[in-house]
Write an enzyme that holds these catalytic residues in place. Structure first.
Site, PDB file in Angstrom:
ATOM      1  CG  ASP A   1     120.756  -6.640   6.378  1.00  0.00           C
ATOM      2  OD1 ASP A   1     119.870  -5.976   6.960  1.00  0.00           O
ATOM      3  OD2 ASP A   1     121.786  -7.043   6.946  1.00  0.00           O
TER       4      ASP A   1
ATOM      5  CB  THR B   1     124.477 -17.629   9.056  1.00  0.00           C
ATOM      6  OG1 THR B   1     123.981 -16.736  10.031  1.00  0.00           O
ATOM      7  CG2 THR B   1     124.010 -19.043   9.338  1.00  0.00           C
TER       8      THR B   1
ATOM      9  NE  ARG C   1     107.485  19.576  12.487  1.00  0.00           N
ATOM     10  CZ  ARG C   1     106.885  19.386  13.637  1.00  0.00           C
ATOM     11  NH1 ARG C   1     106.299  18.247  13.894  1.00  0.00           N
ATOM     12  NH2 ARG C   1     106.872  20.328  14.553  1.00  0.00           N
TER      13      ARG C   1
ATOM     14  CD  GLN D   1     113.899  -1.257   9.535  1.00  0.00           C
ATOM     15  OE1 GLN D   1     114.152  -1.138   8.352  1.00  0.00           O
ATOM     16  NE2 GLN D   1     114.730  -0.868  10.481  1.00  0.00           N
TER      17      GLN D   1
ATOM     18  N   GLY E   1     119.786  -2.464   7.124  1.00  0.00           N
ATOM     19  CA  GLY E   1     120.290  -2.998   5.862  1.00  0.00           C
ATOM     20  C   GLY E   1     121.798  -3.163   5.833  1.00  0.00           C
TER      21      GLY E   1
ATOM     22  CB  THR F   1     119.831 -11.510   6.059  1.00  0.00           C
ATOM     23  OG1 THR F   1     120.030 -10.100   6.323  1.00  0.00           O
ATOM     24  CG2 THR F   1     120.144 -11.737   4.593  1.00  0.00           C
TER      25      THR F   1
ATOM     26  NE  ARG G   1     104.205 -25.357  10.813  1.00  0.00           N
ATOM     27  CZ  ARG G   1     103.641 -25.477   9.625  1.00  0.00           C
ATOM     28  NH1 ARG G   1     104.314 -25.117   8.540  1.00  0.00           N
ATOM     29  NH2 ARG G   1     102.413 -25.960   9.512  1.00  0.00           N
TER      30      ARG G   1
HETATM   31  O1  F6P Z   1     121.745  -8.170   9.370  1.00  0.00           O
HETATM   32  C1  F6P Z   1     120.543  -7.779   9.950  1.00  0.00           C
HETATM   33  C2  F6P Z   1     120.733  -6.517  10.753  1.00  0.00           C
HETATM   34  O2  F6P Z   1     119.498  -6.192  11.351  1.00  0.00           O
HETATM   35  C3  F6P Z   1     121.296  -5.317   9.985  1.00  0.00           C
HETATM   36  O3  F6P Z   1     120.314  -4.658   9.219  1.00  0.00           O
HETATM   37  C4  F6P Z   1     121.869  -4.489  11.104  1.00  0.00           C
HETATM   38  O4  F6P Z   1     122.876  -3.627  10.631  1.00  0.00           O
HETATM   39  C5  F6P Z   1     122.431  -5.554  12.015  1.00  0.00           C
HETATM   40  O5  F6P Z   1     121.698  -6.737  11.774  1.00  0.00           O
HETATM   41  C6  F6P Z   1     122.380  -5.261  13.486  1.00  0.00           C
HETATM   42  O6  F6P Z   1     123.125  -6.241  14.125  1.00  0.00           O
HETATM   43  P1  F6P Z   1     122.936  -6.701  15.637  1.00  0.00           P
HETATM   44  O7  F6P Z   1     121.687  -7.519  15.714  1.00  0.00           O
HETATM   45  O8  F6P Z   1     124.145  -7.518  15.925  1.00  0.00           O
HETATM   46  O9  F6P Z   1     122.840  -5.465  16.445  1.00  0.00           O
END
Ligand code: F6P
Length: 323
Positions: free
Chosen positions: A127, A105, A162, A255, A170, A125, A21
């Protein structure tokens, strides 16, 4: 420059829409034309590029994912693929590209830039493993989703006395696990940068119970040598000897799919508009990131060669606070 395009590539991240955007509206605000490329670099190669107006990016900021779609594109790793992409951009008179994404990317945008096409990368990202930005789009939302899960798991863990293994994403980076572990009050964190053997994890769990804790939460990074699956197998095999009950939850893609938090909307907005401002200033071949809360521009070649270190002081805090 009067016409630019924007794409999102790699894993989607909440806040990408805010960045799209910002790119489109900042470009139009400069009386440029803005184009959106569908499904990342593969759309660029296939010529799936459409003009976008200010209304095309209305009501998207609050949505997770990316309205442009994303993909991982092996063909873009070839020079022929990239040449096709550049030809498609040039055929539409597009003079600059904003590529929103993480390491894969930005490797692509660096390669495109080295072939002479003006590109700006935007750091995105979940990560947080991209060199050139302290924080990347999507991290805050992914962490908040992980925290909500950890808080809930703690409730049921306490009721049953537990232990829980919670695996977060990540890739090869432990940032998400470490931060979620600290903010979620985990008893231990297992990350690729600081591997813990299963017996050490078992010791932490045992000691937590001995100190009177009603639960034990261990946050595990998917990239750790002993990820949740391997730890789980080990604990299963040694169940009798260890003498405690352990459950495993892998959060996975949950996530990635959330509605972006305030922080991710603002980050996407600032980085997206920063990318257009940089192109307007005649800059390219750079990653727009955020360092010390300031917009920064880092050469893409440095970004792809660099490795973002994990803050060791934060790792120490995790160990102390888990007592
Ligand atoms: O890079 C983001 C991510 O979600 C990582 O945390 C994960 O290992 C990977 O992408 C999963 O990749 P894909 O979307 O190709 O399954």
């Amino acid at each position: 420059m009067t016409r630019i395009a924007v794409l999102t590539s790699g894993g989607d991240a909440p806040g990408m829409n805010a960045a799209i955007r910002a790119v489109v509206r900042t470009a139009i605000g400069r009386n440029w034309e803005a184009y959106g490329v569908e499904h990342g670099y593969s759309g660029l190669i296939q010529g799936n590029i459409r003009q976008m107006g200010t209304r095309d990016v209305g009501e998207i900021m609050q949505r997770g994912g990316t309205v442009l779609g994303s993909a991982r594109c092996p063909e873009f790793q070839t020079e022929a693929g990239r040449a096709k992409a550049i030809a498609n951009l040039q055929a539409l008179g597009i003079e600059g590209l904003v590529a929103i994404g993480g390491n894969g990317t930005q490797t692509g945008s660096n390669a495109l830039s080295e072939m002479g096409f003006p590109v700006m990368g935007v750091a995105s990202t979940i990560d947080n493993d991209l060199y050139g930005s302290d924080i990347t789009i999507g991290v805050d939302t992914a962490l908040n989703i992980a925290l909500e899960a950890i808080d809930r798991l703690k409730v049921t863990a306490s009721s049953h006395h537990r232990g829980f293994l919670v695996e977060v994403m990540g890739r090869n980076c432990g940032y998400l696990a470490l931060m979620a572990g600290i903010a979620g009050g985990a008893e231990a964190v297992v990350i690729p940068e600081h591997d813990l053997e299963p017996e050490a994890v078992a010791d932490v769990i045992r000691q937590s119970y001995e100190r009177g804790k009603p639960h034990a939460i261990v946050v595990v990074a998917e990239g750790a040598r002993y990820n949740a699956e391997r730890l789980n197998r080990y604990f299963d095999e040694h169940k009798e000897r260890l003498g405690f009950d352990l459950r495993t939850t892998v959060l996975g893609y949950v996530q990635r799919g959330g509605a972006p938090t305030y922080a991710d909307r603002m980050l996407g907005t600032r980085l997206g508009s920063g990318a257009v401002d940089a192109l307007a200033a005649g800059r390219s071949g750079l990653l727009v990131g955020m360092r010390k809360n300031e917009i920064t521009l880092t050469p893409l070649e440095e970004v792809v060669a660099g490795k973002k270190p994990l803050d060791e002081s934060i790792l120490r805090i995790a160990g102390i606070l888990a007592q």
